[in-house]
Design an enzyme around this catalytic site. Structure first.
Site, PDB file in Angstrom:
ATOM      1  CG  HIS A 171      -9.194  97.019  30.688  1.00 47.10           C
ATOM      2  ND1 HIS A 171     -10.198  97.951  30.810  1.00 47.10           N
ATOM      3  CD2 HIS A 171      -8.269  97.353  31.629  1.00 47.10           C
ATOM      4  CE1 HIS A 171      -9.889  98.810  31.764  1.00 47.10           C
ATOM      5  NE2 HIS A 171      -8.733  98.475  32.280  1.00 47.10           N
ATOM      6  CG  ASN A 231     -10.581 102.958  33.705  1.00 48.86           C
ATOM      7  OD1 ASN A 231     -10.533 102.219  32.723  1.00 48.86           O
ATOM      8  ND2 ASN A 231      -9.826 102.776  34.768  1.00 48.86           N
TER       9      ASN A 231
HETATM   10 FE1  HDD Z   1      -4.515  99.875  32.120  1.00 42.88          FE
HETATM   11  C1  HDD Z   1      -5.372  97.898  29.538  1.00 42.88           C
HETATM   12  C2  HDD Z   1      -7.249 101.871  31.541  1.00 42.88           C
HETATM   13  C3  HDD Z   1      -3.820 101.681  34.971  1.00 42.88           C
HETATM   14  C4  HDD Z   1      -1.627  98.194  32.481  1.00 42.88           C
HETATM   15  N1  HDD Z   1      -6.024  99.880  30.820  1.00 42.88           N
HETATM   16  C5  HDD Z   1      -6.203  98.969  29.805  1.00 42.88           C
HETATM   17  C6  HDD Z   1      -7.383  99.302  29.067  1.00 42.88           C
HETATM   18  C7  HDD Z   1      -7.908 100.416  29.630  1.00 42.88           C
HETATM   19  C8  HDD Z   1      -7.046 100.784  30.730  1.00 42.88           C
HETATM   20  C9  HDD Z   1      -9.159 101.135  29.202  1.00 42.88           C
HETATM   21  C10 HDD Z   1      -7.933  98.509  27.911  1.00 42.88           C
HETATM   22  C11 HDD Z   1      -7.475  99.044  26.588  1.00 42.88           C
HETATM   23  C12 HDD Z   1      -8.138  98.293  25.477  1.00 42.88           C
HETATM   24  O1  HDD Z   1      -9.357  98.409  25.326  1.00 42.88           O
HETATM   25  O2  HDD Z   1      -7.428  97.573  24.787  1.00 42.88           O
HETATM   26  N2  HDD Z   1      -5.399 101.407  33.117  1.00 42.88           N
HETATM   27  C13 HDD Z   1      -6.451 102.160  32.649  1.00 42.88           C
HETATM   28  C14 HDD Z   1      -6.623 103.324  33.476  1.00 42.88           C
HETATM   29  C15 HDD Z   1      -5.666 103.262  34.449  1.00 42.88           C
HETATM   30  C16 HDD Z   1      -4.894 102.062  34.213  1.00 42.88           C
HETATM   31  C17 HDD Z   1      -7.661 104.402  33.262  1.00 42.88           C
HETATM   32  C18 HDD Z   1      -5.374 104.215  35.569  1.00 42.88           C
HETATM   33  C19 HDD Z   1      -5.578 105.488  35.493  1.00 42.88           C
HETATM   34  N3  HDD Z   1      -3.021  99.910  33.504  1.00 42.88           N
HETATM   35  C20 HDD Z   1      -2.907 100.746  34.586  1.00 42.88           C
HETATM   36  C21 HDD Z   1      -1.635 100.522  35.228  1.00 42.88           C
HETATM   37  C22 HDD Z   1      -0.990  99.544  34.513  1.00 42.88           C
HETATM   38  C23 HDD Z   1      -1.879  99.173  33.445  1.00 42.88           C
HETATM   39  C24 HDD Z   1      -1.126 101.268  36.447  1.00 42.88           C
HETATM   40  C25 HDD Z   1       0.359  98.897  34.715  1.00 42.88           C
HETATM   41  C26 HDD Z   1       1.344  99.410  35.339  1.00 42.88           C
HETATM   42  N4  HDD Z   1      -3.685  98.270  31.227  1.00 42.88           N
HETATM   43  C27 HDD Z   1      -2.443  97.790  31.495  1.00 42.88           C
HETATM   44  C28 HDD Z   1      -2.000  96.722  30.524  1.00 42.88           C
HETATM   45  C29 HDD Z   1      -3.234  96.602  29.595  1.00 42.88           C
HETATM   46  C30 HDD Z   1      -4.182  97.643  30.150  1.00 42.88           C
HETATM   47  C31 HDD Z   1      -1.483  95.476  31.149  1.00 42.88           C
HETATM   48  C32 HDD Z   1      -3.826  95.237  29.421  1.00 42.88           C
HETATM   49  C33 HDD Z   1      -4.139  95.076  27.977  1.00 42.88           C
HETATM   50  C34 HDD Z   1      -3.536  96.214  27.357  1.00 42.88           C
HETATM   51  O3  HDD Z   1      -2.899  96.978  28.288  1.00 42.88           O
HETATM   52  O4  HDD Z   1      -3.570  96.477  26.177  1.00 42.88           O
HETATM   53  O5  HDD Z   1      -0.867  97.153  29.847  1.00 42.88           O
END
Ligand code: HDD
EC number: 1.11.1.6
Length: 702
Positions: free
Chosen positions: A90, A163
């Protein structure tokens, strides 16, 4: 005790405006011209006024630079450190401020402060994003869109990190790094960027049957939305609402755009990425700046244990949804975005969403994806924002009072005051204490189980809801899914991967499998993979899953492209402009020259786009209003012919005024259909705009 009163706020010296101010230009000491003016004096970060921002301190006009130049050193060192790690997923996103208002009193369901009274409002910040691409990638990649909402409630920040698709590729957070590694650029060659159309992604996906439901969504037009404003958002997981009496019910969150759903078609997406890689962020910025504030309704699906037990799938499985026909979506609030950020980096880049940010009255479930996320988000923010004090950054700080004993660390901005930084203590100014009545309490769910690396039995059904989704689409949407899979797999070099993926499709729909096999030039549909669990038969289709069944009912918020030439009729132009504005839409003028055109009546009309910078893919509908001289000039211009030909090929409504038909003909549109509408008299403009609410003349694309 830390408090929120001393948050650092830089002074907002410069406002976003298009006003030009001619400042006086004078020569600097070394003869270099520089600007002086009546604005504030330039200072160093320490506040010392700067005399010269053009020349380093030198020993002699042609001599070496001196280390002593503290202003130069500060400026360069700060520049060198401007970048922070981009989000691992993202990375490309765009945010805006607004508010959330509860439109229902939900105190029977949740003790969340926000829902104790109808009409309660809290500030909100939303960040939309793509998933796979880097920060500088294009907006219209085929990809899932992030829809992350931060609600600054009076009992803490509540983040719904969702999402625009209600299900996910994987069931267990353990697989997230693999999923993301596979979709991002391959490590050996560092491409492809912001695309899933490559071997690694489809290799992984074809080996992960649990992803099949989400794959259907990702290959549908949901993954190429027309705008952030025209897409739904979903909390994805099942959460809990807990009321004041401690009673818990399950809940799923939905954001429904008041603007209706709309997507582009693939050929448009590809071309938009070239014409305007910032298409989505520009759209949001323009809408908000024009006062056309996008709005979503918050809907909840609330259900109890009895429903969860009777549901044929596991409500803890994030690859499954609950059809709205089974549990209706109850509208309980509205989210309005009404303010762009002052500074992209300070707000949109530094905003730190964390799934674990919930408030009293809301709780997690044991969804293994959610549980894993609750670790990952906090961890990633510490890395990305440089330490544990990212909550001190204004965009992340709560807007309600907060008091705790966390202290120190890099960039600590509001450490506890006074002597007591531990608890219990007996000092009279001893700081905050926990409150068992007000504080967040986890729902005391009874848990009993063997400690093993396993998943629930029902998680093993990977095809039933994929089929339900596919069957719920209109024929056009089904064709788009098949075309998208063919496109993506045609970029896969290894035939075995292509075939392995196609072998999942008969479990979803036999015609889809056949269409994809044909599209790839396979001799036959490969033998289907054996499902790990027998799919559930007879799931009812759900209209809520289709975009076309949930489209807009007006042209509000849409953009009309007016391709104009000199010498056109003033009346029709005025009528069209008025009709679009009356419908709540926007117009943009495209002309052979950016200087604009002069009408037959002698009125000068400025252009927003020169024809080759304003292809028709940027508009929801177009009007070609040209004089016969204009038609001759434009008919020789490739960009003008492509404008017309693409508008037709993409199923757009085309209003034709003056000698516009000549350009269409030159563009190869020999047999105009019901979507090409002659604008003979001024009153036709209003009818045309009403027709455009249907977004496309779908018969042309069927
Ligand atoms: Fe995630 C970012 C949505 C599964 C680990 N995720 C991130 C963002 C969104 C989502 C919208 C961007 C937030 C922003 O605008 O700063 N992610 C989802 C959804 C998931 C999902 C709807 C499943 C239902 N994500 C998911 C899993 C993991 C992560 C299973 C790790 C185990 N996601 C992350 C992260 C991020 C992230 C690495 C990257 C940047 C951040 O968090 O701030 O922690």
């Amino acid at each position: 005790m830390a408090d929120q009163t001393n948050l650092y706020r830089p002074s907002a010296d410069t406002q976003s405006s298009n006003e030009i101010k001619d400042r006086k230009v004078v020569s600097g000491d070394g003869g270099e011209p520089h600007q002086v003016g009546d604005g504030p004096v330039l200072t160093t970060s320490q506040g010392a006024p700067v005399a010269d921002n053009q020349n380093t301190l030198r020993a002699g006009a042609r001599g070496p630079a001196l280390m002593e130049d503290f202003h130069f050193r500060e400026k360069i060192f700060h520049f060198d450190h401007e970048r922070i790690p981009e989000r691992v997923v993202h990375a490309r996103g765009y945010g805006a401020h607004g508010y959330f208002e509860a439109t229902e009193d939900l105190s029977d369901l949740t003790s969340a402060h926000l829902f104790q009274e109808k009409g309660r409002r809290v500030p909100a910040f939303v960040r939309f994003s793509t998933v796979a691409g880097n920060k500088g990638s294009v907006d219209l990649a085929r990809d899932v869109r992030g829809f992350a909402v931060k609600l600054y409630t009076e009992e803490g920040n509540w983040d719904i990190v969702g999402n625009n698709i209600p299900v996910f590729f994987i069931q267990d957070a353990m697989k997230f790094p693999d999923l993301i590694h596979s979709v991002k650029e391959a490590p050996d060659r560092a491409f492809p960027q912001a695309q899933s159309a490559h071997d690694n992604f489809w290799d992984f996906i074809s080996l992960m049957p649990e992803s099949m439901h989400m794959v259907m969504w990702a290959m549908s037009d949901r993954a190429i939305p027309r705008s952030f404003r025209f897409m739904e958002g979903f909390g994805v997981h099942t959460f809990r609402f807990v009321n004041a009496a401690g009673k818990s019910q399950f809940v799923k969150f939905h954001w429904k755009p008041k603007q209706g759903l709309q997507s582009v078609i693939w050929d448009e997406a590809v071309k938009i990425n070239g014409a305007d890689p910032d298409f989505h962020r520009r759209d949001l910025w323009n809408a908000i700046q024009n006062g056309d504030f996008p709005e979503w309704e918050l809907g909840v699906q609330v259900f109890d244990d009895a429903f969860a037990d009777s549901f044929p799938f596991d409500v803890l499985d994030a690859t499954k949804l609950i059809p709205e026909e089974d549990v209706p979506v109850r509208i309980v609030g509205r989210l309005v975005l009404d303010r762009v950020v002052d500074n992209f980096f300070a707000e949109t880049e530094q905003v730190a969403f964390c799934t674990q940010n919930i408030v009293p009255g809301v709780d997690f479930t044991n969804d293994p994806l959610l549980q894993g996320r609750n670790f990952s988000y906090l961890d990633t923010q510490i890395k990305r924002l440089g330490g544990p004090n990212f909550t001190h950054i204004p965009i992340n700080a709560p807007k309600c009072p907060f008091h705790h004993f966390q202290q120190d660390g890099h960039m600590a901005m509001h450490n506890p005051k006074g002597r007591a930084n531990y608890e219990p203590n007996s000092w009279s100014e001893g700081g905050p204490r926990a409150d068992p009545d007000r504080g967040h309490k986890s729902f005391p769910e009874q848990i009993d189980g063997e400690k093993r690396k396993v998943r629930g039995e029902l998680f093993a059904d990977h095809y039933s809801q994929a089929r339900q989704f596919y069957n719920s689409q209109t024929k056009i949407e089904q064709d788009h899914i098949a075309n998208a899979i063919v496109f993506e797999l045609s970029k896969v070099e290894a035939p075995q991967i292509r075939e392995r993926l196609v072998a999942h499709l008969p479990n979803i729909d036999k015609d889809l499998a056949k269409a994809v096999a044909d599209g790839l030039g396979l001799k036959s549909v490969p033998k289907a993979h054996k499902p790990a669990r027998t799919p559930v038969d007879g799931l009812k289709t759900s209209d809520a899953l289709s975009i076309l069944k949930n489209g807009p009912d007006s042209f509000a918020g849409r953009k009309m492209g007016l391709l104009l030439s000199d010498g056109i009729d003033d009346g029709l132009l005025d009528a069209m402009t008025k009709a679009v504005k009356d419908a709540g839409g926007m117009v943009e003028v495209i002309a052979p020259k950016i200087g604009g055109i002069v009408t037959a009546g002698g009125k000068e009309v400025p252009a927003q786009q020169k024809i080759d910078g304003g292809p028709s893919v940027l508009y929801d509908a177009v009007v070609i209003l040209v004089s016969s001289d204009g038609a001759k000039v434009l008919s020789k211009m490739h960009a003008a012919k492509t404008f017309a030909a693409d508008a037709f090929a993409h199923g757009k409504f085309i209003g034709v005024g003056g000698a516009g038909a000549e350009l269409l003909k030159a563009a190869g549109v020999d047999s105009p259909d019901g979507g090409v509408i002659a604008l003979d008299k001024n009153t036709d403009a209003k009818d045309f705009v009403t027709t455009c609410a249907k977004v496309r003349f779908w018969d042309r694309l069927a």
